[in-house]
Motif scaffolding. Structure first.
Motif, PDB file in Angstrom:
ATOM      1  N   ARG A  92       0.837  -1.214   0.000  1.00 12.11           N
ATOM      2  CA  ARG A  92       0.000   0.000   0.000  1.00 12.11           C
ATOM      3  C   ARG A  92       0.864   1.254   0.000  1.00 12.11           C
ATOM      4  N   MET A  93       1.955   1.232   0.762  1.00 14.03           N
ATOM      5  CA  MET A  93       2.875   2.376   0.760  1.00 14.03           C
ATOM      6  C   MET A  93       3.390   2.613  -0.664  1.00 14.03           C
ATOM      7  N   HIS A  94       3.818   1.535  -1.300  1.00 11.16           N
ATOM      8  CA  HIS A  94       4.361   1.624  -2.655  1.00 11.16           C
ATOM      9  C   HIS A  94       3.305   2.172  -3.622  1.00 11.16           C
ATOM     10  N   GLU A  95       2.077   1.651  -3.526  1.00  5.49           N
ATOM     11  CA  GLU A  95       0.988   2.105  -4.412  1.00  5.49           C
ATOM     12  C   GLU A  95       0.702   3.595  -4.245  1.00  5.49           C
ATOM     13  N   ARG A  96       0.878   4.102  -3.033  1.00  2.00           N
ATOM     14  CA  ARG A  96       0.589   5.505  -2.748  1.00  2.00           C
ATOM     15  C   ARG A  96       1.803   6.411  -2.935  1.00  2.00           C
ATOM     16  N   GLY A  97       2.902   5.836  -3.369  1.00  2.00           N
ATOM     17  CA  GLY A  97       4.095   6.639  -3.628  1.00  2.00           C
ATOM     18  C   GLY A  97       4.860   7.050  -2.383  1.00  2.00           C
ATOM     19  N   VAL A  98       4.633   6.341  -1.286  1.00  3.97           N
ATOM     20  CA  VAL A  98       5.339   6.643  -0.034  1.00  3.97           C
ATOM     21  C   VAL A  98       6.688   5.927  -0.064  1.00  3.97           C
ATOM     22  N   SER A  99       7.750   6.690   0.095  1.00  7.29           N
ATOM     23  CA  SER A  99       9.092   6.098   0.114  1.00  7.29           C
ATOM     24  C   SER A  99       9.371   5.483   1.472  1.00  7.29           C
ATOM     25  N   PRO A 100       9.848   4.244   1.487  1.00  6.23           N
ATOM     26  CA  PRO A 100      10.165   3.614   2.769  1.00  6.23           C
ATOM     27  C   PRO A 100      11.378   4.268   3.413  1.00  6.23           C
ATOM     28  N   ASP A 101      11.356   4.329   4.726  1.00  8.37           N
ATOM     29  CA  ASP A 101      12.506   4.834   5.464  1.00  8.37           C
ATOM     30  C   ASP A 101      13.089   3.693   6.300  1.00  8.37           C
ATOM     31  N   LEU A 102      14.116   4.004   7.049  1.00  9.76           N
ATOM     32  CA  LEU A 102      14.785   3.002   7.874  1.00  9.76           C
ATOM     33  C   LEU A 102      13.797   2.288   8.795  1.00  9.76           C
ATOM     34  N   ASN A 103      12.914   3.048   9.443  1.00 14.04           N
ATOM     35  CA  ASN A 103      11.965   2.447  10.378  1.00 14.04           C
ATOM     36  C   ASN A 103      11.004   1.486   9.697  1.00 14.04           C
ATOM     37  N   SER A 104      10.538   1.833   8.506  1.00 13.73           N
ATOM     38  CA  SER A 104       9.601   0.930   7.831  1.00 13.73           C
ATOM     39  C   SER A 104      10.311  -0.348   7.371  1.00 13.73           C
ATOM     40  N   PHE A 105      11.558  -0.238   6.921  1.00 13.57           N
ATOM     41  CA  PHE A 105      12.323  -1.442   6.585  1.00 13.57           C
ATOM     42  C   PHE A 105      12.505  -2.316   7.826  1.00 13.57           C
ATOM     43  N   CYS A 106      12.894  -1.696   8.935  1.00 12.63           N
ATOM     44  CA  CYS A 106      13.133  -2.459  10.170  1.00 12.63           C
ATOM     45  C   CYS A 106      11.861  -3.128  10.674  1.00 12.63           C
ATOM     46  N   ALA A 107      10.739  -2.427  10.615  1.00 16.19           N
ATOM     47  CA  ALA A 107       9.469  -3.004  11.074  1.00 16.19           C
ATOM     48  C   ALA A 107       9.111  -4.227  10.230  1.00 16.19           C
ATOM     49  N   ARG A 108       9.289  -4.102   8.949  1.00 15.48           N
ATOM     50  CA  ARG A 108       8.994  -5.213   8.039  1.00 15.48           C
ATOM     51  C   ARG A 108       9.920  -6.404   8.331  1.00 15.48           C
ATOM     52  N   MET A 109      11.201  -6.115   8.503  1.00 18.62           N
ATOM     53  CA  MET A 109      12.158  -7.176   8.819  1.00 18.62           C
ATOM     54  C   MET A 109      11.817  -7.844  10.146  1.00 18.62           C
ATOM     55  N   GLN A 110      11.447  -7.038  11.131  1.00 18.46           N
ATOM     56  CA  GLN A 110      11.133  -7.566  12.460  1.00 18.46           C
ATOM     57  C   GLN A 110       9.935  -8.520  12.416  1.00 18.46           C
ATOM     58  N   CYS A 111       8.927  -8.184  11.610  1.00 18.94           N
ATOM     59  CA  CYS A 111       7.769  -9.077  11.482  1.00 18.94           C
ATOM     60  C   CYS A 111       8.190 -10.451  10.981  1.00 18.94           C
ATOM     61  N   TRP A 112       9.069 -10.460  10.001  1.00 17.37           N
ATOM     62  CA  TRP A 112       9.559 -11.731   9.489  1.00 17.37           C
ATOM     63  C   TRP A 112      10.448 -12.439  10.517  1.00 17.37           C
TER      64      TRP A 112
END
Length: 163
Positions: A18-38
């Motif tokens: 959804r972030m990608h579809e809306r043109g929101v650029s990921p930042d360090l925190n969003s990468f880390c949150a995604r990694m943490q979920c996995w």
């Protein structure tokens, strides 16, 4: 948002999309949150997925630069894989990643870094746990690792005097 549910990785990927579809650029925190979920999931491929995300961060257009937190998340994912799957290759990867961290000037290992490596070794099927931990002790000491009471107990279990 923190989620302990089994579908947390899927939820994180949905938010990412959804972030990608809306043109929101990921930042360090969003990468880390995604990694943490996995990393916290019991998915057998979780560590591989965390590695892929870290690689996306390094090579993608986001400009987000991985820090020690990102690498600690990967170490935790490898530790979980070693424990859940009895995967000695995950332990080998964790030890190689640890060596990379120690030699990377931009990264300063934390107690979490050291603890993750210790647990990767202890919770695995590595045959020579005592020898590996013994060789690790001087490195930990050199880098200022502050062991908890539980860490000291663990070292004593393997007859290693860590002070």
């Amino acid at each position: 948002r923190k989620s302990k549910s089994e579908d947390a990785p899927k939820q994180a990927e949905d938010v990412w999309e959804r972030m990608h579809e809306r043109g929101v650029s990921p930042d360090l925190n969003s990468f880390c949150a995604r990694m943490q979920c996995w990393a916290r999931s019991k998915d057998r491929q979780a560590a591989s997925r965390v590695e892929e995300i870290l690689e996306q961060m390094k090579t993608g257009p986001s400009g987000a630069e991985p820090n020690i937190v990102c690498y600690n998340i990967l170490l935790n994912a490898l530790t979980n894989q070693a424990r859940l799957n009895k995967d000695t290759q995950a332990v080998d990867k964790a030890l190689l990643l640890f060596q990379t961290i120690l030699h990377e000037k931009k990264l300063k290992p934390t107690d979490t870094t050291f603890r993750s490596v210790i647990h990767a070794i202890v919770e695995s099927n590595v045959q020579k746990k005592k020898e590996v931990l013994h060789s690790l002790a001087p490195i930990l000491h050199k880098h200022g690792f502050r062991p908890s009471a539980q860490d000291v107990k663990l070292f004593r279990r393997f007859q290693i005097d860590y002070r």
